[in-house]
Design a protein around this motif. Structure first.
Motif, PDB file in Angstrom:
ATOM      1  N   SER A 407       0.806  -1.223   0.000  1.00 28.83           N
ATOM      2  CA  SER A 407       0.000   0.000   0.000  1.00 28.83           C
ATOM      3  C   SER A 407       0.840   1.276   0.000  1.00 28.83           C
ATOM      4  CB  SER A 407      -0.939  -0.005   1.212  1.00 28.83           C
ATOM      5  OG  SER A 407      -0.189  -0.148   2.422  1.00 28.83           O
ATOM      6  N   ASP A 408       2.014   1.237   0.613  1.00 27.77           N
ATOM      7  CA  ASP A 408       2.844   2.430   0.697  1.00 27.77           C
ATOM      8  C   ASP A 408       3.915   2.491  -0.388  1.00 27.77           C
ATOM      9  OD1 ASP A 408       1.466   3.222   2.977  1.00 27.77           O
ATOM     10  OD2 ASP A 408       2.807   2.089   4.304  1.00 27.77           O
ATOM     11  N   TYR A 409       3.899   1.543  -1.299  1.00 29.58           N
ATOM     12  CA  TYR A 409       4.952   1.456  -2.310  1.00 29.58           C
ATOM     13  C   TYR A 409       4.516   2.156  -3.597  1.00 29.58           C
ATOM     14  CZ  TYR A 409       8.418  -0.585  -5.495  1.00 29.58           C
ATOM     15  OH  TYR A 409       9.414  -0.770  -6.422  1.00 29.58           O
ATOM     16  N   LEU A 410       5.066   3.322  -3.871  1.00 32.13           N
ATOM     17  CA  LEU A 410       4.785   4.071  -5.097  1.00 32.13           C
ATOM     18  C   LEU A 410       3.292   4.039  -5.436  1.00 32.13           C
ATOM     19  CD1 LEU A 410       7.758   2.796  -7.321  1.00 32.13           C
ATOM     20  CD2 LEU A 410       7.687   4.830  -5.859  1.00 32.13           C
ATOM     21  N   PRO A 411       2.445   4.623  -4.598  1.00 33.37           N
ATOM     22  CA  PRO A 411       0.991   4.506  -4.814  1.00 33.37           C
ATOM     23  C   PRO A 411       0.515   5.041  -6.160  1.00 33.37           C
ATOM     24  CG  PRO A 411       1.531   6.176  -3.157  1.00 33.37           C
ATOM     25  CD  PRO A 411       2.783   5.423  -3.413  1.00 33.37           C
ATOM     26  N   TRP A 412       1.254   5.975  -6.747  1.00 33.90           N
ATOM     27  CA  TRP A 412       0.847   6.508  -8.048  1.00 33.90           C
ATOM     28  C   TRP A 412       1.058   5.504  -9.171  1.00 33.90           C
ATOM     29  CZ3 TRP A 412       4.891   6.340 -11.441  1.00 33.90           C
ATOM     30  CH2 TRP A 412       6.176   6.280 -10.891  1.00 33.90           C
ATOM     31  N   LEU A 413       2.008   4.557  -8.981  1.00 35.12           N
ATOM     32  CA  LEU A 413       2.385   3.655 -10.072  1.00 35.12           C
ATOM     33  C   LEU A 413       1.235   2.735 -10.469  1.00 35.12           C
ATOM     34  CD1 LEU A 413       4.594   2.675 -11.977  1.00 35.12           C
ATOM     35  CD2 LEU A 413       5.362   1.100 -10.175  1.00 35.12           C
ATOM     36  N   ARG A 414       0.462   2.289  -9.488  1.00 31.57           N
ATOM     37  CA  ARG A 414      -0.628   1.353  -9.808  1.00 31.57           C
ATOM     38  C   ARG A 414      -1.622   1.975 -10.782  1.00 31.57           C
ATOM     39  NH1 ARG A 414      -2.674   1.523  -3.649  1.00 31.57           N
ATOM     40  NH2 ARG A 414      -0.418   1.496  -3.468  1.00 31.57           N
ATOM     41  N   TRP A 415      -1.850   3.297 -10.618  1.00 29.27           N
ATOM     42  CA  TRP A 415      -2.807   3.960 -11.501  1.00 29.27           C
ATOM     43  C   TRP A 415      -2.227   4.181 -12.891  1.00 29.27           C
ATOM     44  CZ3 TRP A 415      -7.466   3.558  -9.921  1.00 29.27           C
ATOM     45  CH2 TRP A 415      -7.747   3.528  -8.561  1.00 29.27           C
ATOM     46  N   VAL A 416      -0.942   4.476 -12.940  1.00 31.91           N
ATOM     47  CA  VAL A 416      -0.278   4.584 -14.241  1.00 31.91           C
ATOM     48  C   VAL A 416      -0.371   3.264 -15.004  1.00 31.91           C
ATOM     49  CG1 VAL A 416       1.951   4.906 -15.391  1.00 31.91           C
ATOM     50  CG2 VAL A 416       1.287   6.410 -13.493  1.00 31.91           C
ATOM     51  N   VAL A 417      -0.103   2.164 -14.279  1.00 32.67           N
ATOM     52  CA  VAL A 417      -0.152   0.838 -14.898  1.00 32.67           C
ATOM     53  C   VAL A 417      -1.562   0.514 -15.369  1.00 32.67           C
ATOM     54  CG1 VAL A 417       0.056  -1.626 -14.419  1.00 32.67           C
ATOM     55  CG2 VAL A 417       1.855  -0.053 -13.674  1.00 32.67           C
ATOM     56  N   LEU A 418      -2.550   0.764 -14.523  1.00 30.14           N
ATOM     57  CA  LEU A 418      -3.928   0.411 -14.866  1.00 30.14           C
ATOM     58  C   LEU A 418      -4.470   1.278 -15.996  1.00 30.14           C
ATOM     59  CD1 LEU A 418      -6.470  -1.242 -14.265  1.00 30.14           C
ATOM     60  CD2 LEU A 418      -7.118   0.516 -12.582  1.00 30.14           C
ATOM     61  N   ILE A 419      -4.402   2.577 -15.821  1.00 29.28           N
ATOM     62  CA  ILE A 419      -4.992   3.472 -16.832  1.00 29.28           C
ATOM     63  C   ILE A 419      -4.203   3.404 -18.138  1.00 29.28           C
ATOM     64  CG2 ILE A 419      -5.524   5.870 -17.375  1.00 29.28           C
ATOM     65  CD1 ILE A 419      -5.968   6.309 -14.363  1.00 29.28           C
ATOM     66  N   GLY A 420      -2.874   3.467 -18.044  1.00 27.73           N
ATOM     67  CA  GLY A 420      -2.064   3.383 -19.252  1.00 27.73           C
ATOM     68  C   GLY A 420      -2.263   2.064 -19.985  1.00 27.73           C
ATOM     69  N   GLY A 421      -2.365   0.969 -19.233  1.00 28.72           N
ATOM     70  CA  GLY A 421      -2.568  -0.335 -19.864  1.00 28.72           C
ATOM     71  C   GLY A 421      -3.912  -0.437 -20.558  1.00 28.72           C
ATOM     72  N   LEU A 422      -4.963   0.109 -19.926  1.00 29.48           N
ATOM     73  CA  LEU A 422      -6.292   0.054 -20.541  1.00 29.48           C
ATOM     74  C   LEU A 422      -6.355   0.922 -21.796  1.00 29.48           C
ATOM     75  CD1 LEU A 422      -8.587   0.095 -17.368  1.00 29.48           C
ATOM     76  CD2 LEU A 422      -7.907  -1.868 -18.775  1.00 29.48           C
ATOM     77  N   VAL A 423      -5.704   2.078 -21.754  1.00 28.50           N
ATOM     78  CA  VAL A 423      -5.652   2.924 -22.953  1.00 28.50           C
ATOM     79  C   VAL A 423      -4.910   2.212 -24.078  1.00 28.50           C
ATOM     80  CG1 VAL A 423      -4.714   5.062 -23.909  1.00 28.50           C
ATOM     81  CG2 VAL A 423      -5.857   5.090 -21.680  1.00 28.50           C
ATOM     82  N   ALA A 424      -3.789   1.578 -23.736  1.00 30.02           N
ATOM     83  CA  ALA A 424      -3.032   0.834 -24.743  1.00 30.02           C
ATOM     84  C   ALA A 424      -3.852  -0.318 -25.302  1.00 30.02           C
ATOM     85  CB  ALA A 424      -1.736   0.306 -24.137  1.00 30.02           C
ATOM     86  N   ALA A 425      -4.600  -1.011 -24.441  1.00 29.62           N
ATOM     87  CA  ALA A 425      -5.434  -2.123 -24.905  1.00 29.62           C
ATOM     88  C   ALA A 425      -6.489  -1.638 -25.890  1.00 29.62           C
ATOM     89  CB  ALA A 425      -6.102  -2.810 -23.708  1.00 29.62           C
ATOM     90  N   LEU A 426      -7.092  -0.495 -25.585  1.00 29.62           N
ATOM     91  CA  LEU A 426      -8.085   0.064 -26.510  1.00 29.62           C
ATOM     92  C   LEU A 426      -7.441   0.399 -27.844  1.00 29.62           C
ATOM     93  CD1 LEU A 426     -10.966   1.077 -26.983  1.00 29.62           C
ATOM     94  CD2 LEU A 426     -10.247   3.297 -26.041  1.00 29.62           C
ATOM     95  N   GLY A 427      -6.246   0.960 -27.799  1.00 30.88           N
ATOM     96  CA  GLY A 427      -5.549   1.274 -29.040  1.00 30.88           C
ATOM     97  C   GLY A 427      -5.201   0.032 -29.841  1.00 30.88           C
ATOM     98  N   LEU A 428      -4.854  -1.059 -29.151  1.00 30.45           N
ATOM     99  CA  LEU A 428      -4.494  -2.291 -29.863  1.00 30.45           C
ATOM    100  C   LEU A 428      -5.689  -2.894 -30.595  1.00 30.45           C
ATOM    101  CD1 LEU A 428      -2.119  -3.921 -27.218  1.00 30.45           C
ATOM    102  CD2 LEU A 428      -1.489  -3.066 -29.482  1.00 30.45           C
TER     103      LEU A 428
END
Length: 482
Positions: A407-428
């Protein structure tokens, strides 16, 4: 060919490959000595082997040759020779494993390049090197790094053998398995059924020839792994060290007992206890989801969902090709090796440590690299673009889940991974309709978001020292050992 490049390759491919190997070596060497003597149990044996050739041969814990470690000694030999050359220090003990990481990356590159372009090869190397448990164990002095290298080499040699039904390459595969036995006994045999069955079913030549070649490779395996066992068993017990971990001073008893069936059923004689089952045990709960659990998930599982999706898609895509098609054989070998090792790890009730999962890293990486390349080539087909999107979505969602466990480990990273991955999936999904620049941007985004989580865990692992017999990669997680 790996070293001189190919005529059809761009001029940057060979320098890029060599630079990548140097980067992996440099990355894994950075902060290497923070772990000191790492696992002092094996470091003691390395020190003994650097002082006594007899201790080196047997894997003795002391130069007086009173008792051996509880494994065969092959993984100790490079370290002991390094200490003889460089003196007894942390770097001399751990650096041979860094070289094994570089060698494993090179083997995976060579295997993938037999069928796919340089991009697939570079992606494979990146996935392997940025796997957190690989960054842990290829900088540690346990036997697992040497085992992973030899397993990758065995699959590569089998692939080479299948191209033209060449017995020599299958013999090399058997030799690699035999040497792996001298690293970690029966774990080396986990992928044997896959290698043998895929070769007999899909290699060129007559059925009798294929079976005969497998038997010859089996003989090479017995010779390369059995010579040391024969010497130890025939050596008078009064003049050799006691076989550590055994109950009656027998390496064969150690192999089939404590290090063999006992690991499966949890009844290791002389162990500190095991047993998984639904109720759990000293080594964690067993079951189909063990590789995704709190203790283990962050070590290895980041790209396993994508690897399995891409494996299924690749088998479907190659279903109508001729029996001897090499592309399908490659997926079956790497995929079969991944699946059988995962199943055994998931349900074994004996001693199990999180770092054992480094054995999966050389199988996951080529499946991701080859699978992504295969489906990208066919992205104009709806099913292929949808499958790429599904693999990217699964990676993003699972990466988010893994990152929330700290929970305390780079909390912003999880959102980058999730949102960025979903955007990339839509593009694919629409990759075939996008312009070249936009399509490349989508691919780049998918790669970055897929590797962001394991890269962060890997960098955390590289920045810390690890000592003792039970070590884990990455930050501490909820429900894990930490």
């Amino acid at each position: 060919r790996m070293w001189r490049g190919r005529p059809e390759d761009n001029r940057w491919v060979r320098p890029g490959f060599l630079l990548t190997l140097l980067l992996i070596g440099g990355l894994y060497t950075w902060n290497l000595t923070a772990s000191g003597y790492a696992n002092s149990f094996y470091s003691a044996a390395v020190q003994a082997g650097s002082q006594s050739w007899k201790a080196l041969f047997f894997g003795s814990l002391d130069s007086a040759n009173a008792i051996t470690v509880d494994k065969p000694p092959a993984s100790l030999w490079p370290m002991a020779l390094s200490v003889r050359l460089l003196g007894l220090n942390s770097f001399a003990i751990l650096f041979p494993q860094v070289l094994m990481a570089v060698a494993t990356a090179g083997v995976l590159w060579a295997a993938v390049r037999r069928r796919f372009d340089a991009t697939a090869g570079f992606l494979t190397m990146a996935v392997f090197a940025l796997t957190p448990v690989a960054a842990l164990m290829f900088r540690f002095n346990n036997p697992d790094a040497a085992l992973a290298l030899l397993m990758a080499a065995a699959v590569y040699c089998t692939l080479r053998a299948m191209e033209k039904a060449q017995t020599k390459w299958l013999v090399w595969a058997g030799t690699a398995i035999g040497l792996a036995f001298l690293v970690k006994t029966l774990q080396a045999f986990l992928i044997l059924p896959v290698l043998a069955l895929v070769y007999v079913a899909f290699a060129p030549g007559t059925w009798k020839k294929r079976v005969g070649q497998v038997l010859v490779a089996g003989l090479a395996m017995v010779v390369s792994g059995g010579w040391w066992v024969a010497v130890v068993e025939l050596w008078p017990a009064s003049s050799r060290p006691y076989i550590g971990g055994s109950q009656n001073n027998s390496f064969l008893e150690l192999t089939f007992g404590y290090n063999g069936l006992g690991r499966i059923n949890g009844e290791e004689t002389g162990s500190v206890g095991g047993g998984g089952g639904d109720g759990g045990g000293n080594w964690g709960e067993t079951g189909w989801d063990r590789m995704f659990s709190s203790n283990i998930g962050g070590q290895i599982s980041w790209l396993i969902p994508a690897a399995l999706i891409l494996l299924g898609a690749a088998i479907w895509a190659t279903r109508k090709l001729r029996r001897t098609d090499g592309t399908r054989a490659a997926f079956l070998l790497w995929g079969g090796s991944l699946l059988i090792t995962m199943v055994v790890f998931s349900f074994m009730q004996g001693i199990f440590h999180e770092y054992y999962t480094v054995a999966l890293a050389p199988y996951v990486a080529p499946l991701v690299g080859m699978g992504a390349a295969l489906l990208w080539e066919r992205r104009a087909e709806v099913w292929a673009s949808l499958t790429l999107a599904a693999a990217t979505t699964a990676t993003a969602v699972w990466g988010y889940v893994l990152l929330t466990r700290s929970s305390d480990y780079l909390p912003w990273l999880r959102w980058v991974v999730l949102i960025g991955g979903l955007v990339a999936a839509l593009g694919l999904v629409f990759a075939a309709r996008l312009g070249r620049q936009l399509a490349l941007a989508v691919v780049g985004l998918s790669f970055v978001t897929a590797l962001a989580g394991p890269t962060a865990y890997t960098l955390t692992t590289l920045g810390e020292g690890h000592t003792g017999s039970i070590v884990t990669a990455g930050p501490s997680v909820q429900g894990g050992r930490g």
